[in-house]
Each structure stands twice: as C-alpha cells, then as structure tokens.
Design a protein around this motif. Structure first.
Motif, PDB file in Angstrom:
ATOM      1  N   PHE A 180       0.828  -1.211   0.000  1.00 51.85           N
ATOM      2  CA  PHE A 180       0.000   0.000   0.000  1.00 51.85           C
ATOM      3  C   PHE A 180       0.861   1.259   0.000  1.00 51.85           C
ATOM      4  O   PHE A 180       0.601   2.213  -0.742  1.00 51.85           O
ATOM      5  CB  PHE A 180      -0.921  -0.009   1.211  1.00 51.85           C
ATOM      6  N   LEU A 202      -6.897   1.420   2.214  1.00 51.76           N
ATOM      7  CA  LEU A 202      -6.305   0.094   2.368  1.00 51.76           C
ATOM      8  C   LEU A 202      -7.349  -0.890   2.885  1.00 51.76           C
ATOM      9  O   LEU A 202      -7.446  -2.023   2.394  1.00 51.76           O
ATOM     10  CB  LEU A 202      -5.104   0.147   3.315  1.00 51.76           C
ATOM     11  N   ALA A 232      -2.582  -1.710  -3.090  1.00 52.32           N
ATOM     12  CA  ALA A 232      -2.165  -2.739  -2.133  1.00 52.32           C
ATOM     13  C   ALA A 232      -2.337  -4.135  -2.723  1.00 52.32           C
ATOM     14  O   ALA A 232      -1.478  -5.001  -2.556  1.00 52.32           O
ATOM     15  CB  ALA A 232      -2.964  -2.618  -0.837  1.00 52.32           C
TER      16      ALA A 232
END
Length: 341
Positions: free
Chosen positions: A30, A105, A48
């Motif tokens: 990420f 994320l 990510a």
C-alpha cells in the motif's frame, strides 16, 4: 505434513513451505505503490492488491517453494497481550478501538482475499491471535523446511537451523530479501535467534509499544543475555552481590522488574494456536479460473493476476522419487494440509 522433493539443477531437493506475513506485505504494498498508479476505471485504488500479488509472484519465482500459505491478523492486538502490557501497540489504536488503517487500504483487503481464494492460495488466521502466532504455529508444526516472509523483527525468534526455519526479512518490497539463519541473527543482534524475544524485551521496540529498560540499548542487552543465557536467569541474579552488576545498571534492571516479568511473554509468538486445515500445496493453476478472470477485469488486476498464474505454473514439479517417499503425485506440489493437532 508430507514433504515435497523436486529435481532442481540435477539434484533432488526438499522444497520449502513459504509462510507469508500477509498484513506485513499488504501494508508495504500500500505504501510502496502510489494509489494514483493503480486504480480501477472507476478510480478505486488497488495499489495494495496489485503490489501484494506482484511481490507474491516474485517470491514464488525466486524461492521456488513446494507449498504456500498466507497468515492473517484475526486480532492485531490480542487482549491477553494487552492485559500483560497495556502499552502494547497502544500508539496504533484508533478512537473506535480498532487499528489505525488507511480507509483506502481497508477497502482493498477483502478484494485481495477474494483474489487469493480464486488463485487457490490459502489465507488463514485464528481468533485472539496475530499473524505472527499463525506463522509461529505453522513453522513449528511443519515437518520440513520453512521460509517465513516478513518485515517484522519479532519473527527473528522463529529462526531455527535444526528444524530448519529461515526468515526472509523484507525491506522495500521484495527487491532485497535478507535470508536469515541463526548466524545471520547473531551477526545482526549479537544473540542467537532463540534469545531474540528476551533481547527485544530488554532493548524495547517502539513499533510494538515495548518501552524496554531505560538506559539499556541493543549492545548492553546482547551482552547481558550472552553472559546470563536468558532473561529469567538475568533477573534471578540481580540480588546476588557477586554478580558484578554496575550499580546504575542493577538499579535500572531492578526498577524494571515488573515489566521484565511480562514483556517476554508478550514478545514471544504463540506456537500452538488452533488452525484450520486448508490445503497448502502450491497449485499449478488457479482454483477458480473464471472467478479470477472476473476479479481481474473488475479490479483492473489483469497484469498482476497473470504474473501470479505464470509463477504458479513454473514452480518445480515433484521429483519422481516422491512416489517412493510417500508423497502423492496429484499434479500439484504433493503437499498435504497443515494439521491442527
């Protein structure tokens, strides 16, 4: 668990189980892949997921494992560790009580798990424990070589030349992997891998909220452990006037007695957690090709999925000698499940 052998460079070798610290890798992915460079057509970030899959494909290609499993955090800050040491990871605590994780994320983690499932790569965790504990249990129970992939220093304690277990310590991405055996741990920290948890407790580790003993740095911690063997023996010697402690050091260690009595238990990874028993063989092809194609199209992951599929297809086939060693020749790697007992 059955062992896997393959013919590599004219030699029949035992293939390792690659045990991956999934949270460690997807956090690195990420922050290592810019969001702007990895988005869907609708603008959703997939940096990510893309970075994780590319790192995993590179690991499979470079390490040529016979089996693969990803460990997950089902509890990133277990209550039993916090009860022992309230400062444990307290600096990473969000107002709602969860972990501070970027929102973009958090949204990608379910996508990553769906892709791994379609590929046939198991990702497991267990309630009340961290990914480190899952990795520790897998490394302890696996009947053969294990390569643990992580950038978490706590996992140096898993290194064991006899088992054998190595730590592939990652820096930025997987461009540079430190392949660590016990000698490498000693060279880096001055103590054997088996003493790393005591070393971390003495020295402290701000990334985990371990304060350590004030005035005791890495060199002093290593020197004390080499001299006394382990932290319990060190603490037991504090009241001995013949032990030869400098007055200031004795005072600091004595003042930290309560902390030292619990910190090693916090740092030590669990090795006996209850795990599900998914297949851990490295498949030569995706478990669900159609679903993988749908996910690749939906999330703009075609390139990364292709690299994973190519890496899986190129992994070494089990050697013919495996049939004589009791390893099933089923078209995969011949590795059975991680046993939970």
């Amino acid at each position: 668990m059955s062992l896997v052998y393959a013919r590599l460079d004219g030699v029949t070798r035992q293939l390792p189980l690659l045990a991956v610290d999934a949270p460690g890798l997807y956090f690195r992915a990420f922050f290592g892949v810019p969001e702007a460079a990895a988005r869907t057509d609708a603008g959703e970030p997939v940096n990510a997921v893309r970075g994780f899959l590319d790192m995993l494909a590179a690991l499979i290609t470079r390490r040529r494992p016979g089996a693969l499993i990803c460990a997950l955090d089902y509890d990133w800050r277990p209550a039993w560790r916090v009860e022992l040491l309230p400062t444990y990871k307290a600096h990473r605590l969000a107002p709602d009580g969860g972990e501070i994780v970027p929102e973009s994320l958090s949204a990608q983690i379910p996508v990553l798990l769906e892709v791994l499932a379609a590929l046939g790569v198991p990702a497991i965790g267990t309630a009340g424990y961290e990914a480190d504990d899952v990795l520790g249990t897998i490394a302890t129970r696996q009947a053969g070589p294990v390569e643990v992939v992580s950038g978490d220093r706590d996992l140096f304690q898993l290194v064991d030349d006899d088992h054998p277990v190595r730590l592939l310590y990652i820096g930025r991405g997987v461009a540079k992997l430190d392949d660590c055996d016990d000698a490498a741990v000693r060279a880096r920290f001055g103590v054997p891998a088996a003493a790393y948890a005591d070393f971390a407790a003495l020295r402290g580790d701000p990334s985990d909220g371990l304060p350590g003993v004030p005035g005791v740095g890495a060199k002093t911690a290593a020197r004390l452990l080499v001299r006394y063997g382990d932290l319990a023996s060190l603490v037991a010697t504090l009241d001995d006037p013949q032990a030869g402690f400098a007055a200031g050091l004795r005072a600091r260690l004595t003042a930290a007695h309560d902390y030292l009595s619990v910190a090693p238990r916090v740092v030590r990874v669990a090795r006996d957690v209850e795990l599900a028993a998914p297949p851990v063989r490295l498949p030569a092809a995706p478990a669900d090709p159609q679903e993988l194609m749908k996910l690749a199209a939906r999330w703009n992951l075609a390139g990364s999925c292709r690299r994973m599929v190519d890496a899986m297809a190129r992994h070494p086939e089990p050697a013919a000698a495996d049939r004589d060693k009791g390893v099933p020749d089923d078209g995969g790697s011949g590795v059975e499940a991680v046993e939970s007992t």
